[in-house]
Design a protein around this motif. Structure first.
Motif, PDB file in Angstrom:
ATOM      1  N   PHE A 306       3.115 -10.921   7.344  1.00  0.00           N
ATOM      2  CA  PHE A 306       4.020  -9.915   6.796  1.00  0.00           C
ATOM      3  C   PHE A 306       3.189  -8.903   6.009  1.00  0.00           C
ATOM      4  CE2 PHE A 306       6.877  -8.837   3.083  1.00  0.00           C
ATOM      5  CZ  PHE A 306       7.661  -7.933   3.782  1.00  0.00           C
ATOM      6  N   THR A 307       3.328  -7.607   6.335  1.00  0.00           N
ATOM      7  CA  THR A 307       2.520  -6.559   5.721  1.00  0.00           C
ATOM      8  C   THR A 307       3.422  -5.409   5.273  1.00  0.00           C
ATOM      9  OG1 THR A 307       0.668  -7.119   7.175  1.00  0.00           O
ATOM     10  CG2 THR A 307       0.561  -4.997   6.058  1.00  0.00           C
ATOM     11  N   VAL A 308       3.085  -4.792   4.152  1.00  0.00           N
ATOM     12  CA  VAL A 308       3.833  -3.643   3.647  1.00  0.00           C
ATOM     13  C   VAL A 308       3.028  -2.379   3.905  1.00  0.00           C
ATOM     14  CG1 VAL A 308       4.903  -2.570   1.640  1.00  0.00           C
ATOM     15  CG2 VAL A 308       4.941  -5.053   1.882  1.00  0.00           C
ATOM     16  N   ILE A 309       3.684  -1.383   4.483  1.00  0.00           N
ATOM     17  CA  ILE A 309       3.010  -0.143   4.905  1.00  0.00           C
ATOM     18  C   ILE A 309       3.810   1.060   4.408  1.00  0.00           C
ATOM     19  CG2 ILE A 309       2.202   1.199   6.895  1.00  0.00           C
ATOM     20  CD1 ILE A 309       2.294  -1.499   8.479  1.00  0.00           C
ATOM     21  N   LEU A 310       3.119   2.076   3.915  1.00  0.00           N
ATOM     22  CA  LEU A 310       3.778   3.318   3.514  1.00  0.00           C
ATOM     23  C   LEU A 310       3.862   4.242   4.725  1.00  0.00           C
ATOM     24  CD1 LEU A 310       4.927   4.936   1.061  1.00  0.00           C
ATOM     25  CD2 LEU A 310       2.715   6.102   1.023  1.00  0.00           C
ATOM     26  N   VAL A 311       5.081   4.599   5.111  1.00  0.00           N
ATOM     27  CA  VAL A 311       5.310   5.449   6.278  1.00  0.00           C
ATOM     28  C   VAL A 311       5.876   6.781   5.817  1.00  0.00           C
ATOM     29  CG1 VAL A 311       6.498   5.669   8.490  1.00  0.00           C
ATOM     30  CG2 VAL A 311       5.751   3.406   7.689  1.00  0.00           C
ATOM     31  N   GLU A 312       5.296   7.859   6.308  1.00  0.00           N
ATOM     32  CA  GLU A 312       5.791   9.190   5.961  1.00  0.00           C
ATOM     33  C   GLU A 312       6.811   9.647   6.988  1.00  0.00           C
ATOM     34  OE1 GLU A 312       4.011  13.594   4.663  1.00  0.00           O
ATOM     35  OE2 GLU A 312       2.657  11.965   5.265  1.00  0.00           O
ATOM     36  N   ARG A 313       7.836  10.351   6.526  1.00  0.00           N
ATOM     37  CA  ARG A 313       8.843  10.863   7.467  1.00  0.00           C
ATOM     38  C   ARG A 313       8.159  11.794   8.479  1.00  0.00           C
ATOM     39  NH1 ARG A 313      14.506  11.613   7.646  1.00  0.00           N
ATOM     40  NH2 ARG A 313      14.786  10.761   5.531  1.00  0.00           N
ATOM     41  N   GLY A 314       8.474  11.607   9.726  1.00  0.00           N
ATOM     42  CA  GLY A 314       7.866  12.400  10.787  1.00  0.00           C
ATOM     43  C   GLY A 314       8.348  11.907  12.128  1.00  0.00           C
ATOM     44  N   PRO A 315       7.612  12.214  13.207  1.00  0.00           N
ATOM     45  CA  PRO A 315       8.016  11.763  14.547  1.00  0.00           C
ATOM     46  C   PRO A 315       8.182  10.245  14.591  1.00  0.00           C
ATOM     47  CG  PRO A 315       6.250  13.370  14.690  1.00  0.00           C
ATOM     48  CD  PRO A 315       6.392  13.045  13.234  1.00  0.00           C
ATOM     49  N   THR A 347      -1.809   0.994   4.252  1.00  0.00           N
ATOM     50  CA  THR A 347      -1.479  -0.413   4.031  1.00  0.00           C
ATOM     51  C   THR A 347      -1.473  -0.694   2.529  1.00  0.00           C
ATOM     52  OG1 THR A 347      -2.598  -0.989   6.096  1.00  0.00           O
ATOM     53  CG2 THR A 347      -2.117  -2.789   4.571  1.00  0.00           C
ATOM     54  N   LEU A 348      -0.403  -1.326   2.055  1.00  0.00           N
ATOM     55  CA  LEU A 348      -0.275  -1.645   0.632  1.00  0.00           C
ATOM     56  C   LEU A 348      -0.609  -3.111   0.429  1.00  0.00           C
ATOM     57  CD1 LEU A 348       3.038   0.305  -0.087  1.00  0.00           C
ATOM     58  CD2 LEU A 348       0.675   1.090  -0.342  1.00  0.00           C
ATOM     59  N   GLY A 349      -1.725  -3.371  -0.233  1.00  0.00           N
ATOM     60  CA  GLY A 349      -2.206  -4.739  -0.361  1.00  0.00           C
ATOM     61  C   GLY A 349      -2.962  -5.146   0.883  1.00  0.00           C
ATOM     62  N   GLU A 350      -3.154  -6.429   1.064  1.00  0.00           N
ATOM     63  CA  GLU A 350      -3.898  -6.927   2.206  1.00  0.00           C
ATOM     64  C   GLU A 350      -2.992  -7.086   3.430  1.00  0.00           C
ATOM     65  OE1 GLU A 350      -5.775 -10.552   1.161  1.00  0.00           O
ATOM     66  OE2 GLU A 350      -6.995  -9.665  -0.439  1.00  0.00           O
ATOM     67  N   GLU A 351      -3.574  -6.949   4.592  1.00  0.00           N
ATOM     68  CA  GLU A 351      -2.827  -7.233   5.815  1.00  0.00           C
ATOM     69  C   GLU A 351      -2.394  -8.693   5.785  1.00  0.00           C
ATOM     70  OE1 GLU A 351      -4.753  -6.146   9.442  1.00  0.00           O
ATOM     71  OE2 GLU A 351      -5.645  -4.344   8.554  1.00  0.00           O
ATOM     72  N   GLY A 352      -1.128  -8.929   6.041  1.00  0.00           N
ATOM     73  CA  GLY A 352      -0.611 -10.289   5.996  1.00  0.00           C
ATOM     74  C   GLY A 352      -0.249 -10.752   4.595  1.00  0.00           C
ATOM     75  N   GLY A 353      -0.515  -9.923   3.594  1.00  0.00           N
ATOM     76  CA  GLY A 353      -0.222 -10.299   2.210  1.00  0.00           C
ATOM     77  C   GLY A 353       0.991  -9.592   1.637  1.00  0.00           C
ATOM     78  N   GLY A 354       1.864  -9.138   2.517  1.00  0.00           N
ATOM     79  CA  GLY A 354       3.019  -8.361   2.074  1.00  0.00           C
ATOM     80  C   GLY A 354       3.983  -9.107   1.180  1.00  0.00           C
ATOM     81  N   ILE A 355       4.058 -10.434   1.349  1.00  0.00           N
ATOM     82  CA  ILE A 355       5.005 -11.196   0.542  1.00  0.00           C
ATOM     83  C   ILE A 355       4.643 -11.104  -0.939  1.00  0.00           C
ATOM     84  CG2 ILE A 355       3.724 -13.362   0.765  1.00  0.00           C
ATOM     85  CD1 ILE A 355       7.564 -12.865   0.653  1.00  0.00           C
ATOM     86  N   ASN A 361       7.282  -6.988  -6.873  1.00  0.00           N
ATOM     87  CA  ASN A 361       8.199  -5.862  -7.095  1.00  0.00           C
ATOM     88  C   ASN A 361       9.556  -6.319  -7.602  1.00  0.00           C
ATOM     89  OD1 ASN A 361       8.188  -2.971  -6.772  1.00  0.00           O
ATOM     90  ND2 ASN A 361       9.712  -3.206  -5.169  1.00  0.00           N
ATOM     91  N   PHE A 362       9.970  -7.542  -7.213  1.00  0.00           N
ATOM     92  CA  PHE A 362      11.335  -7.981  -7.453  1.00  0.00           C
ATOM     93  C   PHE A 362      11.679  -8.123  -8.934  1.00  0.00           C
ATOM     94  CE2 PHE A 362      12.056  -9.972  -3.031  1.00  0.00           C
ATOM     95  CZ  PHE A 362      12.723  -8.836  -2.628  1.00  0.00           C
ATOM     96  N   ASN A 363      10.779  -8.674  -9.737  1.00  0.00           N
ATOM     97  CA  ASN A 363      11.135  -8.932 -11.130  1.00  0.00           C
ATOM     98  C   ASN A 363      11.492  -7.658 -11.880  1.00  0.00           C
ATOM     99  OD1 ASN A 363      11.247 -11.652 -11.333  1.00  0.00           O
ATOM    100  ND2 ASN A 363       9.380 -11.911 -12.525  1.00  0.00           N
ATOM    101  N   HIS A 364      10.699  -6.601 -11.655  1.00  0.00           N
ATOM    102  CA  HIS A 364      11.010  -5.346 -12.352  1.00  0.00           C
ATOM    103  C   HIS A 364      12.304  -4.746 -11.827  1.00  0.00           C
ATOM    104  CE1 HIS A 364      10.656  -0.968 -13.273  1.00  0.00           C
ATOM    105  NE2 HIS A 364      10.313  -1.471 -14.442  1.00  0.00           N
ATOM    106  N   GLU A 365      12.519  -4.842 -10.523  1.00  0.00           N
ATOM    107  CA  GLU A 365      13.764  -4.337  -9.940  1.00  0.00           C
ATOM    108  C   GLU A 365      14.974  -5.040 -10.551  1.00  0.00           C
ATOM    109  OE1 GLU A 365      16.042  -4.172  -5.586  1.00  0.00           O
ATOM    110  OE2 GLU A 365      13.977  -4.879  -5.731  1.00  0.00           O
ATOM    111  N   ARG A 366      14.892  -6.360 -10.660  1.00  0.00           N
ATOM    112  CA  ARG A 366      16.016  -7.133 -11.204  1.00  0.00           C
ATOM    113  C   ARG A 366      16.174  -6.883 -12.698  1.00  0.00           C
ATOM    114  NH1 ARG A 366      13.724 -12.145  -7.703  1.00  0.00           N
ATOM    115  NH2 ARG A 366      14.655 -11.542  -5.705  1.00  0.00           N
TER     116      ARG A 366
END
Length: 499
Positions: A306-315, A347-355, A361-366
């Protein structure tokens, strides 16, 4: 309501104008000529011609049916023709920047003579400035946008930028360095979670739920992964333009197939043949601010997990609005990624380290949600205490009924149990959500039919009752989180204890 320029009129004179073609009334010492207005009166002509209304002091009757804000509307201001000789208006509505005098309407630390070990005089000064800003800049835009369903006005976003409000909503951190906060009322070094709590709670007090989320709620949850896990190059590009309100970002995790089950997400990301880009395919659902976001912080399944990626609006990126039960102002979206591309450097963090990225992120959101929920409940208490005082039933105030006082007691006890210690310990209580739903239900019972009507006396009660279920869903379903808390407690149970 100031009326020093109005001519003085005696009550005896007002009493002479009690006919359909010559109709005056008194509301809070001010005389209104309703002769031309009577045909437009929403309640009909017969109400105005009641012998206890026409030519009489209708203050009590008016406030049993209308909110004070009605008197502030320009079309009704024009109906004023005088003021009762020897009397002055004594009733007021919302005063920008001022503390409410209604019991329990404000957090205890703002009460006179109360000492809190958590809040300093600096916090109090900061709170006063923040409240005035939200009352004067945010409140009316929130009401207007809730009515027309459009996103928050850019002018409000720009005024928040001028005070670095967007940056402060992210909490303490390096992102504040070099910024002048609230015209210098607090420095980046001394800004703490109590300052953030103040901003979040004043925001909740002055706005409406959909509008509050629409006013860059997606940034509060979508930008932290960039701040905490993005490369220096990526942060240098993204963070300034987002915190300055020039570009917008959202967190795109939930899908039709998976919500609280983050590891069950189906959106995929594979590397291009040259290894320089991610190619993303899949869909996301219920994404706050997604309809107008420029950037998407996306959770994806990759070869390594599981990986987190920043995607910009576009095609390859398309967004469609989802109509929810609370408001279209939040920009809630269904997002599709059809061979959308993002640089590997996104890529935000390590590949496969998205969890780890998402869990951090969750604690601050909550935490933010709990701050807002606690303050929203106080707003409902204030509405209910005002209503039960001015509403008459069986010839007495509504609060003369024991069952009503019992409901008020429940609301107050739930609100008062939310201790600012949460800010220091940064703990999140899922009980907060259940408390809010109990308060919403009781408030509707207190207001009766008005509590399910989107306009008029109970409009804020209706809005709260309609939107409170979101508190039990956002940031992870309440039942799932509650079960997680119990399982964590059971794992920590010592083996050597017995009753």
């Amino acid at each position: 309501m100031a009326s020093t320029q109005l001519k003085r009129i005696s009550k005896e004179e007002v009493g002479k104008h009690n006919q359909p073609d010559d109709l005056w009334i008194i509301i809070d010492a001010v005389v209104y000529d309703l002769t031309k207005f009577k045909a437009m009166h929403p309640g009909g002509l017969s109400v105005l011609l009641d012998p206890e209304i026409a030519g009489q002091d209708a203050t009590e009757a008016f406030f049993s049916l209308h909110r004070y804000e009605v008197l502030e509307r320009p079309q009704y201001q024009r109906l004023r023709i005088g003021q009762i000789d020897g009397e002055k208006p004594s009733i007021h509505g919302r005063i920008a920047g001022e503390l409410s005098k209604v019991p329990y309407a404000e957090p205890t630390w703002l009460s006179d003579g109360y000492h809190s070990p958590y809040f300093s005089e600096g916090h109090r000064t900061f709170q006063k400035a923040v409240r005035r800003f939200f009352d004067e800049v945010v409140y009316h835009d929130a009401q207007d946008r809730e009515a027309d369903g459009k996103r928050p006005s850019q002018s409000v976003i720009d005024k928040m930028t001028a005070l670095n409000m967007h940056a402060m909503r992210m909490g303490p951190g390096k992102h504040l360095q070099g910024r002048i906060l609230m015209d210098g009322l607090v420095t980046p070094e001394t800004f703490d979670y109590f300052h953030e709590l103040i901003i979040t709670q004043e925001f909740a007090r002055s706005s409406l739920r959909g509008y509050g989320d629409g006013l860059l709620g997606g940034k509060v949850i979508g930008l932290p992964p960039v701040l905490n896990f993005g490369s220096e190059e990526l942060k240098a590009k993204i963070v300034p333009e987002v915190l300055d309100g020039k570009k917008f970002i959202c967190l795109a995790i939930s899908e039709a197939q998976a919500g609280s089950d983050v590891m069950g997400l189906q959106t995929t990301a594979v590397k291009s043949e040259d290894g320089k880009e991610w190619i993303i395919n899949g869909s996301k659902k219920w994404i706050t601010n997604g309809t107008f976001a420029d950037y998407f912080t996306v959770g994806c399944k990759t070869e390594d997990g599981f990986t987190v990626i920043l995607v910009e609006r576009g095609p390859g990126v398309e967004t469609k609005q989802i109509k929810t039960s609370y408001s279209t102002t939040a920009g809630t979206a269904y997002i599709t990624f059809d061979n959308a591309r993002a640089p590997i450097g996104n890529t935000l963090g390590e590949e496969g380290g998205g969890i780890f990225v998402i869990l951090s992120n969750f604690n601050h959101e909550r935490w933010v949600m709990c701050c807002a929920s606690a303050r929203s409940q106080r707003g409902i208490i204030e509405e209910c205490l005002k209503w039960t005082t001015q509403r008459k039933v069986f010839g007495k105030p509504l609060h003369s009924q024991a069952v009503i006082r019992s409901k008020l007691a429940g609301m107050i006890s739930r609100a008062e149990s939310k201790c600012p210690k949460l800010a220091r310990e940064h703990h999140v209580s899922d009980v907060q959500y259940g408390c809010g739903q109990d308060t919403a239900r009781d408030a509707v019972q207190v207001f009766g039919g008005r509590g399910i009507t989107q306009t008029g006396m109970g409009k804020f009660i209706e809005h709260y009752h309609r939107t409170i279920p979101f508190d039990a869903l956002l940031g992870g379903a309440e039942d799932v989180l509650a079960d997680l808390g119990v399982r964590q407690a059971l794992r920590a149970m010592p083996r050597d204890v017995r009753l």
